[in-house]
Design an enzyme around this catalytic site. Structure first.
Site, mmCIF file in Angstrom:
data_model
loop_
_atom_site.group_PDB
_atom_site.id
_atom_site.type_symbol
_atom_site.label_atom_id
_atom_site.label_comp_id
_atom_site.label_asym_id
_atom_site.label_seq_id
_atom_site.Cartn_x
_atom_site.Cartn_y
_atom_site.Cartn_z
ATOM 1 N N LYS A 9 0.703 -1.093 -0.006
ATOM 2 C CA LYS A 9 -0.097 -0.076 -0.015
ATOM 3 C C LYS A 9 0.952 1.188 -0.073
ATOM 4 O O LYS A 9 2.003 1.204 0.260
ATOM 5 C CB LYS A 9 -1.006 -0.027 1.182
ATOM 6 C CG LYS A 9 -2.129 -1.031 1.137
ATOM 7 C CD LYS A 9 -2.901 -1.095 2.219
ATOM 8 C CE LYS A 9 -3.992 -2.028 2.134
ATOM 9 N NZ LYS A 9 -5.152 -2.070 3.204
ATOM 10 N N TYR A 49 -12.350 -2.675 -4.223
ATOM 11 C CA TYR A 49 -12.720 -2.538 -2.911
ATOM 12 C C TYR A 49 -14.228 -2.603 -2.765
ATOM 13 O O TYR A 49 -15.076 -2.097 -1.694
ATOM 14 C CB TYR A 49 -12.128 -1.672 -1.988
ATOM 15 C CG TYR A 49 -10.930 -1.920 -1.453
ATOM 16 C CD1 TYR A 49 -10.621 -2.827 -0.600
ATOM 17 C CD2 TYR A 49 -9.840 -1.104 -1.690
ATOM 18 C CE1 TYR A 49 -9.320 -3.498 -0.130
ATOM 19 C CE2 TYR A 49 -8.402 -1.457 -1.312
ATOM 20 C CZ TYR A 49 -8.234 -2.578 -0.466
ATOM 21 O OH TYR A 49 -6.991 -2.840 0.157
ATOM 22 N N PHE A 57 -15.950 3.216 6.370
ATOM 23 C CA PHE A 57 -14.695 3.379 6.177
ATOM 24 C C PHE A 57 -14.214 3.364 4.516
ATOM 25 O O PHE A 57 -13.083 3.724 4.227
ATOM 26 C CB PHE A 57 -13.383 2.478 6.923
ATOM 27 C CG PHE A 57 -13.642 1.082 6.448
ATOM 28 C CD1 PHE A 57 -13.133 0.303 5.305
ATOM 29 C CD2 PHE A 57 -14.357 0.066 7.413
ATOM 30 C CE1 PHE A 57 -13.320 -0.838 5.034
ATOM 31 C CE2 PHE A 57 -14.530 -1.199 7.312
ATOM 32 C CZ PHE A 57 -14.053 -1.651 5.991
ATOM 33 N N ARG A 85 -1.608 -14.534 4.398
ATOM 34 C CA ARG A 85 -2.150 -13.735 5.560
ATOM 35 C C ARG A 85 -1.442 -13.687 6.930
ATOM 36 O O ARG A 85 -1.454 -12.870 7.723
ATOM 37 C CB ARG A 85 -3.497 -14.440 5.523
ATOM 38 C CG ARG A 85 -4.495 -13.736 4.393
ATOM 39 C CD ARG A 85 -5.923 -14.061 4.399
ATOM 40 N NE ARG A 85 -6.451 -13.415 5.478
ATOM 41 C CZ ARG A 85 -7.002 -12.418 5.376
ATOM 42 N NH1 ARG A 85 -6.865 -11.687 4.415
ATOM 43 N NH2 ARG A 85 -7.806 -11.740 6.398
ATOM 44 N N THR A 91 -5.323 -7.230 10.546
ATOM 45 C CA THR A 91 -5.805 -5.932 9.746
ATOM 46 C C THR A 91 -5.313 -4.661 10.554
ATOM 47 O O THR A 91 -4.688 -3.888 9.921
ATOM 48 C CB THR A 91 -7.136 -5.961 9.609
ATOM 49 O OG1 THR A 91 -7.181 -7.060 8.678
ATOM 50 C CG2 THR A 91 -7.518 -4.754 8.406
ATOM 51 N N ARG A 102 2.675 -6.307 9.180
ATOM 52 C CA ARG A 102 2.113 -5.150 9.603
ATOM 53 C C ARG A 102 2.473 -4.648 10.997
ATOM 54 O O ARG A 102 2.399 -3.319 11.202
ATOM 55 C CB ARG A 102 0.323 -5.424 9.816
ATOM 56 C CG ARG A 102 -0.180 -5.351 8.427
ATOM 57 C CD ARG A 102 -1.808 -5.990 8.347
ATOM 58 N NE ARG A 102 -2.466 -5.876 7.050
ATOM 59 C CZ ARG A 102 -3.261 -6.358 6.609
ATOM 60 N NH1 ARG A 102 -3.809 -7.294 7.493
ATOM 61 N NH2 ARG A 102 -4.020 -6.042 5.570
ATOM 62 N N ASN A 112 -2.058 0.331 6.249
ATOM 63 C CA ASN A 112 -1.507 -1.058 7.170
ATOM 64 C C ASN A 112 -0.755 -1.731 6.232
ATOM 65 O O ASN A 112 -0.725 -2.980 6.229
ATOM 66 C CB ASN A 112 -2.902 -1.785 7.782
ATOM 67 C CG ASN A 112 -3.708 -2.351 6.622
ATOM 68 O OD1 ASN A 112 -3.693 -1.987 5.435
ATOM 69 N ND2 ASN A 112 -4.633 -3.177 6.774
ATOM 70 N N HIS A 115 -2.245 -5.569 1.586
ATOM 71 C CA HIS A 115 -3.476 -6.002 1.480
ATOM 72 C C HIS A 115 -3.056 -7.481 1.176
ATOM 73 O O HIS A 115 -2.253 -7.558 0.089
ATOM 74 C CB HIS A 115 -4.416 -5.337 0.387
ATOM 75 C CG HIS A 115 -5.607 -6.145 -0.282
ATOM 76 N ND1 HIS A 115 -6.806 -6.363 0.483
ATOM 77 C CD2 HIS A 115 -5.394 -7.071 -1.031
ATOM 78 C CE1 HIS A 115 -7.457 -7.221 -0.189
ATOM 79 N NE2 HIS A 115 -6.909 -7.638 -1.119
ATOM 80 N N GLU A 126 -9.425 -11.235 -7.572
ATOM 81 C CA GLU A 126 -8.395 -9.894 -7.593
ATOM 82 C C GLU A 126 -7.476 -9.834 -8.393
ATOM 83 O O GLU A 126 -7.061 -9.156 -8.908
ATOM 84 C CB GLU A 126 -8.116 -9.913 -6.001
ATOM 85 C CG GLU A 126 -9.276 -9.765 -5.213
ATOM 86 C CD GLU A 126 -8.662 -9.544 -3.583
ATOM 87 O OE1 GLU A 126 -7.602 -9.781 -3.228
ATOM 88 O OE2 GLU A 126 -9.456 -9.067 -2.715
HETATM 89 P P1 CMP Z 1 -7.451 -4.529 3.511
HETATM 90 O O1 CMP Z 1 -7.066 -5.894 3.773
HETATM 91 O O2 CMP Z 1 -6.738 -3.932 2.412
HETATM 92 O O3 CMP Z 1 -9.263 -4.620 3.117
HETATM 93 C C1 CMP Z 1 -9.981 -3.470 3.318
HETATM 94 C C2 CMP Z 1 -9.186 -2.320 4.172
HETATM 95 O O4 CMP Z 1 -9.986 -1.390 4.546
HETATM 96 C C3 CMP Z 1 -8.350 -2.938 5.348
HETATM 97 O O5 CMP Z 1 -7.389 -3.806 4.842
HETATM 98 C C4 CMP Z 1 -7.915 -1.780 5.956
HETATM 99 O O6 CMP Z 1 -6.914 -1.020 5.628
HETATM 100 C C5 CMP Z 1 -9.180 -0.796 5.760
HETATM 101 N N1 CMP Z 1 -9.932 -0.689 7.139
HETATM 102 C C6 CMP Z 1 -10.380 0.691 7.576
HETATM 103 N N2 CMP Z 1 -11.204 0.500 8.667
HETATM 104 C C7 CMP Z 1 -11.473 -0.923 8.569
HETATM 105 C C8 CMP Z 1 -12.176 -1.695 9.540
HETATM 106 N N3 CMP Z 1 -12.909 -1.303 10.803
HETATM 107 N N4 CMP Z 1 -12.280 -3.002 9.516
HETATM 108 C C9 CMP Z 1 -11.614 -3.381 8.199
HETATM 109 N N5 CMP Z 1 -10.894 -2.844 7.456
HETATM 110 C C10 CMP Z 1 -10.618 -1.484 7.727
#
Ligand code: CMP
Length: 137
Positions: A9, A49, A57, A85, A91, A102, A112, A115, A126
């Protein structure tokens, strides 16, 4: 053999840790089958997304993912989806286990660092979103 999608990211690209993150993958048996550095626009980030479109969010997520270039990769290997993962960690970096990407490189739940696809079904979707068949080698 499985394939999964990984995105480094904007926060991690900006920090200059692309190589360190890729090293985590390669050192743990994940091969880079495809890779490109791209600047996402709103339409592409929102489309990628789309599953989160109704989440509170979503706006911040799209705004963050378009804030700078990202590196998109197809990772390939045994149990690639779950392994990626595990390497990423939770996350929310505050909840990520020590030694995960992370925990080591991320600042917040938005910024973070990486992804990774969360199921094999989503991995296939994806990968197709970003790469044509002849780009995955
Ligand atoms: P990612 O794995 O890229 O998938 C969706 C992204 O939304 C996640 O990582 C986070 O960076 C972002 N995000 C922000 N707020 C939240 C939340 N409350 N729960 C899950 N993902 C979130």
């Amino acid at each position: 053999m499985e394939q999964t999608l990984s995105i480094i990211k904007p926060d991690a690209v900006q920090k200059g840790v692309i190589g360190k993150i890729i090293d985590r993958f390669e050192s743990n048996g994940l091969r880079i089958a495809a890779m490109k550095k791209v600047q996402l626009d709103e339409k592409t980030a929102g489309g990628f997304y789309a599953v989160h479109a109704e989440r509170p969010f979503f706006g911040e997520l799209v705004s963050f993912m378009t804030s700078g270039p990202v590196v998109v990769m197809v990772l390939e290997g045994e149990n690639a989806m779950a392994k990626n993962r595990d390497l990423m960690g939770a996350t929310n970096p505050k909840e990520a286990a020590a030694g995960t990407i992370r925990a080591d490189f991320a600042e917040s739940i938005d910024a973070n660092a990486v992804h990774g696809s969360d199921s094999l079904e989503n991995a296939a979707i994806e990968i197709k979103f970003f790469f044509s068949e002849n780009e995955v080698l």
